[in-house]
Write a protein that holds these residues in place. Structure first.
Motif, mmCIF file in Angstrom:
data_model
loop_
_atom_site.group_PDB
_atom_site.id
_atom_site.type_symbol
_atom_site.label_atom_id
_atom_site.label_comp_id
_atom_site.label_asym_id
_atom_site.label_seq_id
_atom_site.Cartn_x
_atom_site.Cartn_y
_atom_site.Cartn_z
ATOM 1 N N THR A 63 21.427 7.739 0.778
ATOM 2 C CA THR A 63 19.978 8.041 0.750
ATOM 3 C C THR A 63 19.290 7.924 -0.383
ATOM 4 N N CYS A 64 18.096 7.073 -0.484
ATOM 5 C CA CYS A 64 17.229 6.746 -1.425
ATOM 6 C C CYS A 64 15.819 6.323 -0.960
ATOM 7 N N ASN A 65 15.172 5.566 -2.133
ATOM 8 C CA ASN A 65 13.820 5.071 -1.756
ATOM 9 C C ASN A 65 14.052 3.569 -1.614
ATOM 10 N N GLN A 66 13.058 3.206 -0.733
ATOM 11 C CA GLN A 66 13.193 1.607 -0.702
ATOM 12 C C GLN A 66 11.578 1.171 -0.734
ATOM 13 N N ALA A 67 11.384 -0.011 -1.393
ATOM 14 C CA ALA A 67 10.318 -0.648 -1.722
ATOM 15 C C ALA A 67 10.225 -1.991 -1.599
ATOM 16 N N PRO A 68 9.134 -2.932 -1.418
ATOM 17 C CA PRO A 68 9.168 -4.192 -1.602
ATOM 18 C C PRO A 68 9.530 -4.728 -2.803
ATOM 19 N N THR A 69 10.527 -5.895 -2.705
ATOM 20 C CA THR A 69 11.045 -6.332 -3.936
ATOM 21 C C THR A 69 10.166 -6.983 -5.096
ATOM 22 N N ASP A 70 8.894 -7.427 -4.321
ATOM 23 C CA ASP A 70 7.857 -7.989 -5.256
ATOM 24 C C ASP A 70 8.190 -9.076 -5.996
ATOM 25 N N ALA A 71 9.244 -9.924 -5.497
ATOM 26 C CA ALA A 71 9.555 -10.987 -6.173
ATOM 27 C C ALA A 71 10.248 -11.812 -5.026
ATOM 28 N N PRO A 121 22.612 -0.700 8.835
ATOM 29 C CA PRO A 121 21.233 -0.587 9.517
ATOM 30 C C PRO A 121 20.398 0.649 8.124
ATOM 31 N N VAL A 122 19.211 0.256 7.804
ATOM 32 C CA VAL A 122 18.523 0.938 7.197
ATOM 33 C C VAL A 122 17.452 1.769 8.017
ATOM 34 N N ILE A 123 17.755 3.265 7.739
ATOM 35 C CA ILE A 123 17.090 4.106 8.861
ATOM 36 C C ILE A 123 15.629 4.779 8.341
ATOM 37 N N GLU A 124 14.822 4.878 9.134
ATOM 38 C CA GLU A 124 13.801 5.823 8.682
ATOM 39 C C GLU A 124 14.332 7.166 9.250
ATOM 40 N N PRO A 125 14.458 8.184 8.089
ATOM 41 C CA PRO A 125 14.972 9.500 8.736
ATOM 42 C C PRO A 125 13.954 10.264 9.466
ATOM 43 N N ALA A 126 12.485 9.979 9.619
ATOM 44 C CA ALA A 126 11.538 10.681 10.511
ATOM 45 C C ALA A 126 11.825 10.563 12.028
ATOM 46 N N GLU A 176 11.354 6.897 1.754
ATOM 47 C CA GLU A 176 12.859 7.540 1.935
ATOM 48 C C GLU A 176 13.461 6.870 3.037
ATOM 49 N N ILE A 177 14.711 6.415 2.820
ATOM 50 C CA ILE A 177 15.395 5.785 3.887
ATOM 51 C C ILE A 177 17.004 6.208 3.759
ATOM 52 N N THR A 186 0.754 -1.080 0.010
ATOM 53 C CA THR A 186 0.003 -0.027 -0.011
ATOM 54 C C THR A 186 0.810 1.274 -0.116
ATOM 55 N N GLN A 187 2.185 1.090 0.087
ATOM 56 C CA GLN A 187 3.184 2.091 0.330
ATOM 57 C C GLN A 187 3.683 2.591 -1.027
ATOM 58 N N THR A 188 3.378 1.971 -2.154
ATOM 59 C CA THR A 188 4.274 2.173 -3.161
ATOM 60 C C THR A 188 4.206 3.640 -3.878
ATOM 61 N N ALA A 189 3.139 4.333 -3.610
ATOM 62 C CA ALA A 189 3.414 5.843 -4.246
ATOM 63 C C ALA A 189 4.569 6.594 -3.348
ATOM 64 N N CYS A 190 4.746 6.393 -2.031
ATOM 65 C CA CYS A 190 5.855 7.020 -1.539
ATOM 66 C C CYS A 190 7.123 6.092 -1.461
ATOM 67 N N ALA A 191 7.196 5.118 -2.248
ATOM 68 C CA ALA A 191 8.445 4.590 -2.568
ATOM 69 C C ALA A 191 8.742 4.452 -3.718
ATOM 70 N N ALA A 192 8.400 5.297 -4.691
ATOM 71 C CA ALA A 192 8.786 5.450 -5.872
ATOM 72 C C ALA A 192 10.209 5.645 -6.173
ATOM 73 N N GLN A 193 10.927 4.723 -6.740
ATOM 74 C CA GLN A 193 12.419 4.769 -7.097
ATOM 75 C C GLN A 193 12.843 6.093 -7.843
ATOM 76 N N SER A 194 13.874 6.827 -7.179
ATOM 77 C CA SER A 194 14.323 7.731 -7.762
ATOM 78 C C SER A 194 15.534 7.311 -8.962
#
Length: 492
Positions: free
Chosen positions: A182-190, A218-223, A163-164, A17-25
């Motif tokens: 720094t970049c974006n992370q999303a489910p691998t979907d495979a 570590p993969v860190i949530e900036p917020a 964003e991570i 459900t979070q793919t919109a905010c995980a769009a890959q740069s």
């Protein structure tokens, strides 16, 4: 490439459900070498370089396990990747680990580095995941008194998407020290396969500046500054030649392995916080997702994880796995997508675990196949969500038949008058290399029987042996031998 710890459906559904905010740069920024002379990055001084046997190995993070009153009452624990501890799939507990971690690992303050010895590997696994918990000899209170800042584990699966920040200590750069990507992370979907590891639910990013030594970062949530996942593999140095084997994880889509370029993969760790109470790690806690691991001891693999598709008159390849599970009964199924291992549909009826053996067929077409095994306590039980979390997965790839690759050999003259010979080694094409030295006039290597060839990766030939004919051949992961390569080496 490594007890599955995935909350397979709840996690995947939430992440999707979070793919919109995980769009890959399209062009992630280069990693930044962190300088901390002004204490700008002191909040990350608990991310350090992990050493094993004195050699730099991976990245590890000091976990913030202080109690609800913010008291440091327990040991100091590190989070890193499981393969940084051992390639034994596990899960393993309380094993010795000859290593240390260096914190405050900034490039511009080398005199302020802090080194701490590791007491033991409290938990590590490469079965369905790839993470480890290490315990230091010094307690957490000592490290905090030394000014080292621990980092909290996130408890929200959704925090791993979007964003991570990845802070690691790769040793692939000329300048040592922590680096920030720094970049974006999303489910691998495979499903992801890397050598002995099959990972059904991972996260993918394309951060730049990730190199050898970044495993365990570590993969860190900036917020929030919390750890959401742990980095465990990458395709940055991958080639199609080694697809699905070490350092070349492959994504399995529609049953076929594919290579994602410049991709990093991590495992979510939102469930790990429930394994700590009063500052102490305890995998037996009801709140810990590790507390009901299903283990099996493979006794015989009657199948190859890399094999040729059968000819028309040949039998369909089968798993032929003999094992000893730690539950009274087990269920299994063979699938083309390892992610479906976490669905209860299609599993066999319960089988008694005494003399456990699975002889189920794989398939006849090229592609990746996975065997899913889950344990239950009674014959009446069906695999439920709790049991499916700990499914064991084995994967095997079938490929079209064809000639085995010839060995890739480099022959270099050396000052002493001889030659240095190096053979490329690596699955699946160059699992073994064999050689024999023949007389200079035997330009077809016919006088040397293959049973007399010897295994090698590196070989030094002396001037006294020259001239000669060097005969070599390779054996691939499927056990098929190549034609003979012939190198005529004169005196020089």
């Amino acid at each position: 490439m490594k007890t599955p710890l995935f909350h397979a459906y709840t996690l995947s559904a939430l992440l999707m459900t979070q793919t919109a905010c995980a769009a890959q740069s399209s062009s992630p920024a280069e990693s930044v070498l962190l300088n901390n002379q002004d204490n700008s990055y002191a909040h990350w001084n608990g991310i350090g370089k992990l050493f094993k046997g004195g050699e730099p190995l991976c990245t590890a993070t000091l976990l913030d396990t202080r109690d609800s009153d913010n008291n440091s009452v327990g040991p100091a624990y590190l989070l890193t990747a499981g393969h940084c501890v051992s390639y034994d799939p596990g899960p393993n507990t309380d094993e010795p680990f000859d290593g240390a971690v260096v914190f405050n690992y900034f490039n511009d303050t080398p005199d302020e580095h802090h080194r701490y010895d590791v007491e033991k590997a409290t938990w590590n696994s490469m079965v369905g995941t790839d993470f480890a918990i290490l315990q230091l000899k010094a307690p957490l209170a000592t490290l905090i008194e030394d000014g080292i800042t621990p980092i909290r584990l996130s408890t929200r699966a959704s925090a791993a998407v979007g964003e991570i920040q990845i802070v690691g200590a790769p040793h692939a750069f000329a300048e040592s020290g922590l680096r920030l990507a720094t970049c974006n992370q999303a489910p691998t979907d495979a499903a992801l396969v890397e050598s002995i590891g099959t990972f059904a639910n991972t996260l993918k990013n394309h951060c730049a500046g990730i190199g050898q030594g970044s495993s365990g970062s570590p993969v860190i949530e900036p917020a929030t500054g919390e750890i959401t996942s742990v980095l465990f593999t990458s395709t940055n140095e991958a080639t199609v030649d080694t697809l699905c084997f070490w350092n070349t994880p492959c994504e399995v889509k529609n049953g076929q392995p594919t290579l994602a370029t410049n991709a990093q993969y991590s495992h979510s760790v939102e469930y790990l916080a429930g394994c700590f109470v009063s500052g102490t790690f305890n995998s037996r806690l009801n709140s810990c997702a590790l507390n009901k691991s299903f283990n099996l001891n493979p006794e015989r693999f009657g199948f190859s994880d890399y094999a040729y598709t059968p000819k028309e008159h040949e039998q369909t390849p089968a798993w032929k796995l003999t094992f000893s599970p730690d539950t009274p009964f087990y269920h299994y199924k063979s699938v083309n997508d390892a992610r479906s291992c976490y669905s209860p549909a299609g599993y066999s009826a319960a089988t008694d675990s005494h003399d456990a053996e699975i002889d189920s067929v794989m398939g006849r077409e090229p592609g990746m196949y996975s065997l899913c095994i889950v344990g239950t306590d009674t014959a009446q039980e069906r695999p439920d969500a709790a049991a499916l979390k700990h499914t064991k997965i084995f994967s095997a790839q079938l490929v079209d038949d064809g000639p085995a690759r010839m060995p890739e050999v480099t022959v270099t003259p050396i000052e002493t008058g001889g030659y240095q010979v190096e053979a490329r080694r690596g699955d699946p094409h160059f699992t073994q290399n064999r050689y024999q030295v023949a007389a200079a006039e035997d330009t077809r290597c016919e006088q040397t029987e293959r049973k007399d060839y010897r295994w090698f990766t590196s070989l030094t030939l002396t001037p006294e042996q020259l001239p000669l004919t060097l005969c070599t051949y390779a054996i691939n992961r499927a056990g098929k031998a190549s034609a003979t390569r012939i190198d005529l080496l004169p005196q020089h």
